[in-house]
Design a protein around this motif. Structure first.
Motif, mmCIF file in Angstrom:
data_model
loop_
_atom_site.group_PDB
_atom_site.id
_atom_site.type_symbol
_atom_site.label_atom_id
_atom_site.label_comp_id
_atom_site.label_asym_id
_atom_site.label_seq_id
_atom_site.Cartn_x
_atom_site.Cartn_y
_atom_site.Cartn_z
ATOM 1 N N CYS A 96 0.904 -1.155 0.086
ATOM 2 C CA CYS A 96 -0.065 -0.017 -0.166
ATOM 3 C C CYS A 96 1.068 1.306 0.084
ATOM 4 C CB CYS A 96 -1.108 0.105 1.123
ATOM 5 S SG CYS A 96 -1.928 1.293 1.247
ATOM 6 N N LYS A 97 0.842 1.895 -1.022
ATOM 7 C CA LYS A 97 1.788 3.075 -1.156
ATOM 8 C C LYS A 97 1.072 4.366 -0.943
ATOM 9 C CE LYS A 97 4.485 0.638 -4.528
ATOM 10 N NZ LYS A 97 5.117 0.614 -5.702
ATOM 11 N N ALA A 98 -0.090 4.259 -0.831
ATOM 12 C CA ALA A 98 -0.638 5.696 -0.415
ATOM 13 C C ALA A 98 -2.130 5.247 0.424
ATOM 14 C CB ALA A 98 -1.445 6.355 -1.519
ATOM 15 N N GLU A 99 -2.356 6.138 1.407
ATOM 16 C CA GLU A 99 -3.620 6.022 1.925
ATOM 17 C C GLU A 99 -4.671 7.258 1.715
ATOM 18 O OE1 GLU A 99 -6.001 4.815 3.795
ATOM 19 O OE2 GLU A 99 -4.989 4.334 5.640
ATOM 20 N N PHE A 100 -5.790 6.793 1.903
ATOM 21 C CA PHE A 100 -6.853 7.871 1.411
ATOM 22 C C PHE A 100 -7.907 7.737 2.422
ATOM 23 C CE2 PHE A 100 -5.147 6.436 -2.648
ATOM 24 C CZ PHE A 100 -5.059 7.549 -3.384
ATOM 25 N N VAL A 101 -8.339 9.019 3.118
ATOM 26 C CA VAL A 101 -9.352 9.256 4.019
ATOM 27 C C VAL A 101 -10.326 10.265 3.780
ATOM 28 C CG1 VAL A 101 -9.684 9.678 6.596
ATOM 29 C CG2 VAL A 101 -7.633 8.545 5.752
ATOM 30 N N VAL A 102 -11.454 9.735 4.173
ATOM 31 C CA VAL A 102 -12.619 10.699 3.560
ATOM 32 C C VAL A 102 -13.504 11.202 4.956
ATOM 33 C CG1 VAL A 102 -14.897 10.840 2.389
ATOM 34 C CG2 VAL A 102 -13.241 9.621 1.359
ATOM 35 N N ARG A 103 -13.551 12.477 4.913
ATOM 36 C CA ARG A 103 -14.372 12.906 6.273
ATOM 37 C C ARG A 103 -15.398 13.806 5.957
ATOM 38 N NH1 ARG A 103 -11.067 12.083 10.424
ATOM 39 N NH2 ARG A 103 -8.781 11.803 10.163
ATOM 40 N N ASP A 104 -16.422 13.604 6.757
ATOM 41 C CA ASP A 104 -17.598 14.459 6.997
ATOM 42 C C ASP A 104 -17.415 15.400 8.181
ATOM 43 O OD1 ASP A 104 -20.042 15.718 7.037
ATOM 44 O OD2 ASP A 104 -21.131 13.893 7.080
ATOM 45 N N GLY A 105 -16.782 16.573 7.942
ATOM 46 C CA GLY A 105 -16.324 17.374 9.029
ATOM 47 C C GLY A 105 -15.233 16.608 9.775
ATOM 48 N N ASP A 106 -15.389 16.439 11.129
ATOM 49 C CA ASP A 106 -14.343 15.724 11.905
ATOM 50 C C ASP A 106 -14.610 14.318 11.909
ATOM 51 O OD1 ASP A 106 -13.163 18.144 12.544
ATOM 52 O OD2 ASP A 106 -14.157 18.473 14.425
ATOM 53 N N ARG A 107 -15.661 13.774 11.273
ATOM 54 C CA ARG A 107 -15.959 12.129 11.289
ATOM 55 C C ARG A 107 -15.436 11.527 10.225
ATOM 56 N NH1 ARG A 107 -20.071 9.027 9.638
ATOM 57 N NH2 ARG A 107 -21.287 10.964 8.470
ATOM 58 N N GLU A 108 -14.576 10.574 10.456
ATOM 59 C CA GLU A 108 -14.174 9.962 9.225
ATOM 60 C C GLU A 108 -15.239 8.821 8.955
ATOM 61 O OE1 GLU A 108 -11.084 6.255 9.245
ATOM 62 O OE2 GLU A 108 -10.038 8.073 9.789
ATOM 63 N N VAL A 109 -15.485 8.914 7.598
ATOM 64 C CA VAL A 109 -16.395 7.957 7.034
ATOM 65 C C VAL A 109 -15.888 6.563 6.075
ATOM 66 C CG1 VAL A 109 -18.287 9.727 7.076
ATOM 67 C CG2 VAL A 109 -16.944 9.394 4.978
ATOM 68 N N TRP A 110 -14.679 6.801 5.644
ATOM 69 C CA TRP A 110 -14.049 5.852 5.041
ATOM 70 C C TRP A 110 -12.534 6.106 4.839
ATOM 71 C CZ3 TRP A 110 -11.139 5.963 0.132
ATOM 72 C CH2 TRP A 110 -10.977 4.886 -0.399
ATOM 73 N N ARG A 111 -11.905 4.780 5.163
ATOM 74 C CA ARG A 111 -10.440 4.799 5.157
ATOM 75 C C ARG A 111 -10.086 3.586 4.013
ATOM 76 N NH1 ARG A 111 -5.820 6.426 8.056
ATOM 77 N NH2 ARG A 111 -7.324 7.561 9.294
ATOM 78 N N TYR A 112 -9.136 3.927 3.051
ATOM 79 C CA TYR A 112 -8.843 3.015 2.051
ATOM 80 C C TYR A 112 -8.295 1.808 2.798
ATOM 81 C CZ TYR A 112 -6.215 0.900 -1.604
ATOM 82 O OH TYR A 112 -5.888 0.015 -2.745
ATOM 83 N N THR A 113 -7.580 1.801 3.930
ATOM 84 C CA THR A 113 -6.774 0.617 4.212
ATOM 85 C C THR A 113 -7.784 -0.170 5.215
ATOM 86 O OG1 THR A 113 -5.880 1.830 5.872
ATOM 87 C CG2 THR A 113 -4.474 1.665 3.814
ATOM 88 N N GLU A 114 -8.810 0.441 5.475
ATOM 89 C CA GLU A 114 -9.695 -0.268 6.378
ATOM 90 C C GLU A 114 -10.065 -1.633 6.091
ATOM 91 O OE1 GLU A 114 -11.435 -0.825 10.119
ATOM 92 O OE2 GLU A 114 -10.212 0.979 9.762
#
Length: 117
Positions: A43-61
């Motif tokens: 895994c060469k890159a991490e992607f994280v999506v947030r709605d405000g301060d709340r994490e809703v998706w993480r690529y590596t999860e």
């Protein structure tokens, strides 16, 4: 070799269908010397999506990556692009952050993304 200030990054949503949002994270060597990127797994890159301060998706999860040392060389003005796909996103406005997972330096980019109805 120091990477501070040598790498520039950009993340953008790319074409997807109604069930996915795809992202492209491009890292560019803005320096005058070649840069060696060293990675500790597949895994060469991490992607994280947030709605405000709340994490809703993480690529590596929930994903497993091969544990292997690898490297990429970026010549001056050279770039490398890493991609991820967010499946079944909910409608809304989000912030996506992409981060290079190298051993020796951090490099990240952030942008907004809208998921339509």
């Amino acid at each position: 070799m120091t990477l501070e200030g040598a790498l520039e990054a950009d993340v953008r949503p790319t074409d997807g269908d109604s069930r996915t949002v795809s992202f492209a994270f491009t890292v560019t060597n803005a320096g005058s010397e070649p840069v060696e990127l060293q990675f500790s797994d597949a895994c060469k890159a991490e992607f994280v999506v947030r709605d405000g301060d709340r994490e809703v998706w993480r690529y590596t999860e929930g994903r497993l990556f091969a544990q292997m040392l690898s490297r990429e060389d970026l010549e001056p003005d050279g770039s490398s692009t890493y991609e991820a796909e967010w499946e079944r996103p909910r409608t809304g406005e989000y912030t996506v952050t992409a981060e290079l997972r190298t051993q020796e330096a951090s490099c990240e980019a952030r942008t907004s993304v809208t998921v339509p109805e």
